[in-house]
Design a protein around this motif. Structure first.
Motif, PDB file in Angstrom:
ATOM      1  N   LEU A 122     -49.946 -54.286  -3.447  1.00 35.87           N
ATOM      2  CA  LEU A 122     -50.205 -52.791  -3.063  1.00 35.87           C
ATOM      3  C   LEU A 122     -51.790 -52.693  -2.936  1.00 35.87           C
ATOM      4  O   LEU A 122     -52.345 -51.866  -2.121  1.00 35.87           O
ATOM      5  N   ALA A 123     -52.593 -53.692  -3.296  1.00 39.43           N
ATOM      6  CA  ALA A 123     -54.031 -53.596  -3.315  1.00 39.43           C
ATOM      7  C   ALA A 123     -54.539 -54.476  -1.993  1.00 39.43           C
ATOM      8  O   ALA A 123     -55.850 -54.220  -1.857  1.00 39.43           O
ATOM      9  N   ARG A 124     -54.056 -55.304  -1.537  1.00 41.94           N
ATOM     10  CA  ARG A 124     -54.559 -56.292  -0.356  1.00 41.94           C
ATOM     11  C   ARG A 124     -54.920 -55.398   0.759  1.00 41.94           C
ATOM     12  O   ARG A 124     -54.129 -54.285   1.068  1.00 41.94           O
ATOM     13  N   GLY A 125     -55.793 -56.152   1.647  1.00 39.15           N
ATOM     14  CA  GLY A 125     -56.046 -55.744   2.853  1.00 39.15           C
ATOM     15  C   GLY A 125     -56.806 -54.090   2.771  1.00 39.15           C
ATOM     16  O   GLY A 125     -57.538 -53.779   2.197  1.00 39.15           O
ATOM     17  N   ASP A 126     -56.565 -53.504   3.922  1.00 39.17           N
ATOM     18  CA  ASP A 126     -56.975 -52.158   4.123  1.00 39.17           C
ATOM     19  C   ASP A 126     -56.379 -50.765   3.329  1.00 39.17           C
ATOM     20  O   ASP A 126     -56.340 -49.804   3.772  1.00 39.17           O
ATOM     21  N   ARG A 130     -55.353 -46.607  -4.132  1.00 43.60           N
ATOM     22  CA  ARG A 130     -54.609 -45.510  -5.078  1.00 43.60           C
ATOM     23  C   ARG A 130     -53.471 -45.739  -5.507  1.00 43.60           C
ATOM     24  O   ARG A 130     -52.928 -45.854  -6.628  1.00 43.60           O
ATOM     25  N   GLY A 131     -52.621 -46.566  -4.445  1.00 44.76           N
ATOM     26  CA  GLY A 131     -51.380 -46.999  -4.713  1.00 44.76           C
ATOM     27  C   GLY A 131     -51.274 -48.100  -5.738  1.00 44.76           C
ATOM     28  O   GLY A 131     -50.544 -47.953  -6.558  1.00 44.76           O
ATOM     29  N   ALA A 132     -52.277 -49.099  -5.808  1.00 46.65           N
ATOM     30  CA  ALA A 132     -52.268 -50.062  -6.830  1.00 46.65           C
ATOM     31  C   ALA A 132     -52.752 -49.609  -8.182  1.00 46.65           C
ATOM     32  O   ALA A 132     -52.138 -50.026  -9.253  1.00 46.65           O
ATOM     33  N   TRP A 133     -53.568 -48.625  -8.256  1.00 46.51           N
ATOM     34  CA  TRP A 133     -54.135 -47.789  -9.214  1.00 46.51           C
ATOM     35  C   TRP A 133     -52.941 -47.315  -9.860  1.00 46.51           C
ATOM     36  O   TRP A 133     -52.805 -47.071 -11.139  1.00 46.51           O
ATOM     37  N   LEU A 134     -52.157 -46.553  -8.923  1.00 47.67           N
ATOM     38  CA  LEU A 134     -51.158 -45.685  -9.751  1.00 47.67           C
ATOM     39  C   LEU A 134     -49.933 -46.538 -10.564  1.00 47.67           C
ATOM     40  O   LEU A 134     -49.392 -46.380 -11.690  1.00 47.67           O
ATOM     41  N   LEU A 162     -40.918 -52.178   2.288  1.00 47.82           N
ATOM     42  CA  LEU A 162     -41.878 -51.233   2.948  1.00 47.82           C
ATOM     43  C   LEU A 162     -43.190 -51.508   3.586  1.00 47.82           C
ATOM     44  O   LEU A 162     -43.540 -51.195   4.551  1.00 47.82           O
ATOM     45  N   LEU A 163     -43.870 -52.334   2.821  1.00 43.16           N
ATOM     46  CA  LEU A 163     -45.120 -52.812   3.118  1.00 43.16           C
ATOM     47  C   LEU A 163     -45.004 -53.964   4.321  1.00 43.16           C
ATOM     48  O   LEU A 163     -46.377 -54.112   4.792  1.00 43.16           O
ATOM     49  N   THR A 164     -44.037 -54.548   4.537  1.00 45.17           N
ATOM     50  CA  THR A 164     -43.863 -55.420   5.904  1.00 45.17           C
ATOM     51  C   THR A 164     -43.309 -54.884   7.049  1.00 45.17           C
ATOM     52  O   THR A 164     -43.018 -55.404   8.042  1.00 45.17           O
ATOM     53  N   LEU A 165     -42.813 -53.694   6.808  1.00 46.05           N
ATOM     54  CA  LEU A 165     -42.022 -52.908   7.924  1.00 46.05           C
ATOM     55  C   LEU A 165     -42.993 -52.984   9.062  1.00 46.05           C
ATOM     56  O   LEU A 165     -42.516 -53.150  10.339  1.00 46.05           O
ATOM     57  N   THR A 340     -50.559 -45.971  -0.955  1.00 45.55           N
ATOM     58  CA  THR A 340     -51.314 -46.826   0.030  1.00 45.55           C
ATOM     59  C   THR A 340     -51.742 -46.511   1.298  1.00 45.55           C
ATOM     60  O   THR A 340     -52.709 -46.934   1.947  1.00 45.55           O
ATOM     61  N   SER A 341     -51.014 -45.344   1.795  1.00 49.47           N
ATOM     62  CA  SER A 341     -51.263 -44.757   3.246  1.00 49.47           C
ATOM     63  C   SER A 341     -52.045 -43.271   3.033  1.00 49.47           C
ATOM     64  O   SER A 341     -51.307 -42.568   2.137  1.00 49.47           O
ATOM     65  N   ARG A 342     -53.121 -43.061   3.610  1.00 46.92           N
ATOM     66  CA  ARG A 342     -53.660 -41.913   3.949  1.00 46.92           C
ATOM     67  C   ARG A 342     -52.842 -40.899   4.453  1.00 46.92           C
ATOM     68  O   ARG A 342     -53.591 -39.720   4.420  1.00 46.92           O
ATOM     69  N   HIS A 343     -51.838 -41.186   4.892  1.00 48.71           N
ATOM     70  CA  HIS A 343     -50.945 -40.268   5.826  1.00 48.71           C
ATOM     71  C   HIS A 343     -49.729 -39.648   5.028  1.00 48.71           C
ATOM     72  O   HIS A 343     -49.051 -39.007   5.520  1.00 48.71           O
ATOM     73  N   THR A 344     -49.334 -40.165   3.715  1.00 46.06           N
ATOM     74  CA  THR A 344     -48.499 -39.626   2.918  1.00 46.06           C
ATOM     75  C   THR A 344     -48.514 -38.315   2.561  1.00 46.06           C
ATOM     76  O   THR A 344     -49.666 -37.571   2.378  1.00 46.06           O
TER      77      THR A 344
END
Length: 406
Positions: A122-126, A130-134, A162-165, A340-344
């Motif tokens: 959840l925290a890796r990369g760019d 917020r996802g990892a913190w939640l 989901l994160l590899t999709l 993890t996405s700013r577009h959610t």
């Protein structure tokens, strides 16, 4: 034809998470502190329980017994509590194979390792942190329950799918299939996959992986499909939405009672069958609504598969005859992926899930005696928890529909 809205003006994006959250370096510290507290609660569960206690008993007794049976090459077909797809077998077998540890120690160790893996991806990369913190801060709201169930492992399959999709639809489909063979619901992570080539790749890989895994399990174990008859006799669990309605009916004079069966406290008595049937009809209606959404969706962003997965699992959770407390682990994991996405479109839903997780810990184990007895306090706690989930369904689907309509 779908419209890809992944590229947005930076002026429309939320402020960078680094302005509102502590640094990423603090995340491992919080993870270690919270998991140590959860582990302490679990170890002390037998001698200093919170509320009804017995949270660790399922691992000590039930899972360990199933592990012994699985080690003999057969699924526990004679146990009415066995109601899980065959993929759950290897997960429950492995802790008994680790040398130098008791089954309980190995199970908890593997669960913590999986929890750490989820936090890492959840925290890796760019990805928005917020996802990892939640996930890191939200899971301890459920006290020590997550460490004594294998739902963290199931959630890991859904998170990885989901994160590899976007990078590899075929790999995502494989993860979703493996998760579905453990607890069915991870298949819903593929609901929001963009139509066309991506859908064909993801679902094709999922079907191939499921078929291969089922073949392996059928060759390695006896009676891998015995679970198919295990759900037919399920009633209405006291923590479900229907259970809350029956608890209110009992206060008004309904003669039903609570009984332990199929591994849960369920209502028995007049009209329970009708309530169970209504739950199944609502689940069918939820599936129809989700299918309708998929057929009508025209706009697709990078976060659409995440948002659709959370919405779908919320719908199926709320309409279920069984809303066990560990179901909130699934919803926390999917909420974390959305963030993890700013577009959610699911930020408000994530907060509702977070609140529901905290209230769920009050329902079990802290105030479980009141929930079983159907006191006004127990009913109030369940009404708040289930009300938060219902609100989450409404907000989730409305946001998803608005974001994807033509």
């Amino acid at each position: 034809m779908t419209v890809d809205t992944r590229e947005h003006s930076t002026a429309l994006e939320p402020a960078p998470a680094s302005r509102t959250l502590p640094s990423r370096a603090a995340l491992p510290v919080l993870w270690l502190l919270t998991r140590a507290a959860m582990l302490l609660l679990l170890v002390r569960d037998e001698t200093h329980p919170l509320g009804s206690g017995g949270v660790a008993r399922e691992v000590h007794g039930l899972y360990a017994r199933w592990g012994t049976t699985l080690a003999d090459g057969t699924f526990p077909t004679d146990d009415p509590l066995w109601q899980y797809p065959p993929g759950a077998g290897p997960l429950l077998l492995v802790p008994g194979l680790l040398p130098g540890l008791t089954y309980f120690q190995a199970f908890v160790t593997l669960t913590l390792a999986t929890d750490a893996l989820i936090t890492y991806v959840l925290a890796r990369g760019d990805r928005d942190p917020r996802g990892a913190w939640l996930w890191t801060a939200g899971l301890p709201l459920m006290l020590h329950i997550p460490l004594a169930r294998y739902d963290i492992e199931v959630t890991a399959f859904a998170v990885l799918a989901l994160l590899t999709l976007h990078r590899s639809p075929r790999l995502a489909g494989t993860f979703a299939a493996l998760g579905a063979l453990v607890k069915v619901w991870p298949a819903l992570t593929l609901l929001g996959v963009e139509r066309g080539r991506t859908t064909r790749q993801a679902w094709g890989a999922a079907l191939a992986a499921a078929a291969a895994m089922l073949l392996v399990l059928a060759l390695a174990f006896r009676s891998p499909f015995s679970f198919l008859s295990g759900q037919s006799g399920r009633g209405v669990q006291i923590e479900s939405l229907g259970g809350t309605a029956l608890a209110l009916a009992r206060r008004a004079g309904w003669p039903g009672r609570v009984r332990y069966q199929y591994g849960a406290m369920e209502y028995v008595g007049p009209y329970v069958g009708a309530v169970a049937a209504a739950s199944l009809l609502l689940t069918g209606a939820a599936f129809a609504v989700l299918l309708w959404w998929r057929l009508r969706a025209r706009r697709h962003s990078a976060a659409t598969p995440y948002d659709a997965a959370l919405c779908a699992v919320l719908m199926f959770t709320v309409t279920s005859r069984v809303i066990s407390p560990q179901y909130l682990v699934w919803l926390l994991g999917l909420s974390a992926v959305c963030l993890t996405s700013r577009h959610t479109t699911q930020r408000t839903v994530a907060l509702l899930v977070l609140a529901a997780a905290g209230v769920s810990a009050l329902a079990y184990p802290v105030l479980y005696a009141d929930v079983k007895a159907g006191t006004w306090l127990g009913i109030a706690v369940m009404a708040v928890r289930n009300g938060l989930l219902l609100a989450g369904v409404w907000v989730s689907f409305r946001s998803l529909w608005t974001a994807t309509k033509a």
